[in-house]
Design an enzyme around this catalytic site. Structure first.
Site, PDB file in Angstrom:
ATOM      1  CG  HIS A 144      -1.714   1.217   1.432  1.00 13.69           C
ATOM      2  ND1 HIS A 144      -3.034   1.339   1.037  1.00 13.69           N
ATOM      3  CD2 HIS A 144      -1.389   2.398   2.017  1.00 13.69           C
ATOM      4  CE1 HIS A 144      -3.475   2.530   1.361  1.00 13.69           C
ATOM      5  NE2 HIS A 144      -2.499   3.205   1.959  1.00 13.69           N
ATOM      6  CD  GLU A 145       1.897   3.339   3.731  1.00 13.49           C
ATOM      7  OE1 GLU A 145       2.066   4.441   3.148  1.00 13.49           O
ATOM      8  OE2 GLU A 145       0.936   3.117   4.482  1.00 13.49           O
ATOM      9  CG  HIS A 148       0.096   6.022  -0.640  1.00 16.17           C
ATOM     10  ND1 HIS A 148      -0.971   6.694  -1.189  1.00 16.17           N
ATOM     11  CD2 HIS A 148      -0.346   5.491   0.538  1.00 16.17           C
ATOM     12  CE1 HIS A 148      -2.023   6.579  -0.383  1.00 16.17           C
ATOM     13  NE2 HIS A 148      -1.674   5.841   0.662  1.00 16.17           N
ATOM     14  CD  GLU A 223      -4.958   6.330   2.165  1.00 12.21           C
ATOM     15  OE1 GLU A 223      -4.714   5.141   2.460  1.00 12.21           O
ATOM     16  OE2 GLU A 223      -4.076   7.200   2.067  1.00 12.21           O
TER      17      GLU A 223
END
Length: 291
Positions: A144-145, A148, A223
């Protein structure tokens, strides 16, 4: 409620400081000497609006390390640290970005990514996250990071913040000028003074609240993209679904307000309109519907 005001204050504090500085330098007097010059005002507003955002972006890694007490993993001192570095490296290669710095900080379950570019970023995880999740779930959070970073979310949010800041400054000066003109007794020889400064300051705070709502809305949209990005990097979506479900049953650690939008979860108790993250149920549902 106090956390809401803290978030708003953080978003507009740099802008207000810069506004005060340029006012002391006489820029406001120049703008209003013969009525507002809208072109000059727009340039002035853009300088103020983007300066704080860009400075924050350039300093984001060092400020994040300082505010969370995170420790860079330069030489892994345990199998867990070695696994973290190796996993981030693998995910970064899949995402086509440079290897981010990897850090650990003491705190409740959370993680964040920050940095000025895709090839100069930082991924940090808390000890609480490592202690409360399985390796597969932690890998999903790391994905997820990394997503980003690959999506350029830090730069995107900086640009969005800069644009809304510009309009906050621009519109607050116009509103302040109109209020000062309305209250003036000498309309022919009117020269804005203290009334313009006070009204502009008040409107800047009010419009800043609206700007915070816009930035928070954009943050919530990204997100969903990062969740989907993690599923693509791992090759299947179930680990990210499990990680979000696990995090939903925990209390995500509240990050410093300047990092609130960067975390895997929002540990604050902000109103939904001001929240930087969607509810976990919505994020899980979006992943379940992902094709």
């Amino acid at each position: 409620m106090g956390r809401i005001f803290l978030l708003i204050a953080t978003n507009i504090a740099v802008m207000l400081v810069i506004s005060v500085v340029v006012s002391l330098l006489g820029v406001n007097r120049y703008l209003t000497a013969n009525g507002l010059n809208l072109t000059t005002l727009l340039i002035y507003s853009a300088v103020i609006g983007f300066t704080g955002s860009i400075i924050s972006l350039l300093m984001s890694k060092s400020m994040a390390m300082w505010s969370t007490g995170a420790r860079l993993i330069n030489q892994p001192s345990s199998s867990t640290e070695a696994w973290l570095v190796s996993t981030v490296q693998t995910l970064a290669q899949r995402a086509g970005i440079g290897m981010p710095d990897v850090a650990i900080y003491n705190g409740e379950p959370n993680a964040f990514a920050t940095g000025a570019s895709r090839d100069s970023a930082l991924v940090a995880v808390s000890t609480g996250l490592l202690d409360s999740m399985t390796k597969e779930e932690v890998e999903a959070v790391l994905g997820h990071e990394v997503a980003h970073i690959a999506n350029g979310d830090m730069v995107t949010m900086t640009l969005i913040q800069g644009v809304v800041n510009t309009f906050v400054v621009f519109l607050s000066r116009i509103a302040g000028y109109l209020v000062d003109s309305f209250l003036s007794k000498d309309e022919e020889n009117h020269r804005p003074g203290i009334g313009f400064e006070i009204a502009s300051f008040v409107f800047q705070i009010l419009f800043g609240i609206g700007a915070s709502l816009i930035v928070a809305w954009f943050s919530r949209r990204r997100e969903f993209r990062a969740d989907a990005g993690s599923a693509r990097l791992l090759g299947h979506k179930q680990p990210m679904i499990n990680a979000l479900a696990r995090l939903g049953g925990l209390h995500p650690g509240a990050l410093p307000s300047d990092l609130a939008a960067a975390g895997i979860g929002d540990g604050s108790q902000l109103s939904a309109l001001f929240s930087t993250h969607p509810p976990m149920e919505e994020r899980i549902r979006a992943l379940q519907n992902l094709r």
